[in-house]
Design a protein around this motif. Structure first.
Motif, PDB file in Angstrom:
ATOM      1  N   GLY A  46       0.817  -1.215   0.000  1.00 32.97           N
ATOM      2  CA  GLY A  46       0.000   0.000   0.000  1.00 32.97           C
ATOM      3  C   GLY A  46       0.845   1.256   0.000  1.00 32.97           C
ATOM      4  N   ARG A  47       1.890   1.250   0.813  1.00 35.63           N
ATOM      5  CA  ARG A  47       2.789   2.408   0.860  1.00 35.63           C
ATOM      6  C   ARG A  47       3.517   2.610  -0.462  1.00 35.63           C
ATOM      7  N   GLU A  48       3.990   1.518  -1.039  1.00 36.84           N
ATOM      8  CA  GLU A  48       4.755   1.617  -2.283  1.00 36.84           C
ATOM      9  C   GLU A  48       3.881   1.956  -3.488  1.00 36.84           C
ATOM     10  N   LEU A  49       2.646   1.498  -3.478  1.00 37.95           N
ATOM     11  CA  LEU A  49       1.749   1.745  -4.610  1.00 37.95           C
ATOM     12  C   LEU A  49       1.067   3.109  -4.556  1.00 37.95           C
ATOM     13  N   ALA A  50       1.021   3.732  -3.392  1.00 39.82           N
ATOM     14  CA  ALA A  50       0.260   4.977  -3.219  1.00 39.82           C
ATOM     15  C   ALA A  50       0.640   6.053  -4.237  1.00 39.82           C
ATOM     16  N   SER A  51       1.918   6.185  -4.536  1.00 40.86           N
ATOM     17  CA  SER A  51       2.334   7.227  -5.486  1.00 40.86           C
ATOM     18  C   SER A  51       1.966   6.876  -6.928  1.00 40.86           C
ATOM     19  N   SER A  52       1.476   5.669  -7.141  1.00 44.10           N
ATOM     20  CA  SER A  52       1.056   5.232  -8.479  1.00 44.10           C
ATOM     21  C   SER A  52      -0.460   5.087  -8.562  1.00 44.10           C
ATOM     22  N   ALA A  53      -1.180   5.853  -7.771  1.00 44.87           N
ATOM     23  CA  ALA A  53      -2.636   5.748  -7.720  1.00 44.87           C
ATOM     24  C   ALA A  53      -3.298   6.014  -9.069  1.00 44.87           C
ATOM     25  N   ASP A  54      -2.590   6.698  -9.953  1.00 45.85           N
ATOM     26  CA  ASP A  54      -3.142   6.999 -11.279  1.00 45.85           C
ATOM     27  C   ASP A  54      -2.900   5.885 -12.294  1.00 45.85           C
ATOM     28  N   VAL A  55      -2.200   4.838 -11.902  1.00 47.48           N
ATOM     29  CA  VAL A  55      -1.947   3.687 -12.781  1.00 47.48           C
ATOM     30  C   VAL A  55      -3.062   2.669 -12.527  1.00 47.48           C
TER      31      VAL A  55
END
Length: 138
Positions: free
Chosen positions: A27-36
């Motif tokens: 969740g922490r690592e994916l958060a910055s890729s929320a637009d993917v």
């Protein structure tokens, strides 16, 4: 749209791990890729994690810290779908991120934009998040 990188693929794989600690990390690592799209799908699953509320809380916190419209939209979708217990943990994660960070204005602005979203669930979820942010800013 960004290409799925090795790091993103690894984080996506962690999102379905049986270990709650790995799902929190995802969740922490994916958060910055929320637009993917692939990341967004995994993040909503993490926000609504049925096995561990820590995953819900920490993913909501990570997305709130990112604070983009795409990130807040995912929380709004989860809020609209969550039961009362899960909603409480989403709120806790959002508040954790907002306390002392000065992040309320960005979240409120994102919620304002999401208030005009085509999906009713997003508009409703964004209104709830805006209320949480307003309460945290007092």
């Amino acid at each position: 749209m960004r290409e799925t990188t090795g790091e993103l693929k690894a984080a996506l794989a962690m999102a379905s791990s049986p270990a709650w600690t790995r799902r929190v990390r995802a969740g922490r690592e994916l958060a910055s890729s929320a637009d993917v799209p692939e990341a967004a799908e995994a993040l909503v699953g993490l926000l609504l994690d049925v096995d561990d509320t820590a995953v819900t809380r920490r993913t909501a916190e990570a997305l709130t810290r990112v604070g983009t419209v795409a990130a807040i939209r995912l929380i709004a979708l989860a809020v609209a779908e969550a039961d009362d217990s899960r909603s409480d943990w989403l709120e806790t994660g959002v508040r954790d991120a907002l306390l002392g960070t000065g992040g309320v204005p960005g979240v409120v602005a994102a919620c304002g934009e999401l208030g005009r979203d085509q999906e009713e669930a997003v508009r409703q979820g964004a209104a709830v998040i805006a209320a949480w942010a307003d309460d945290s800013g007092r």
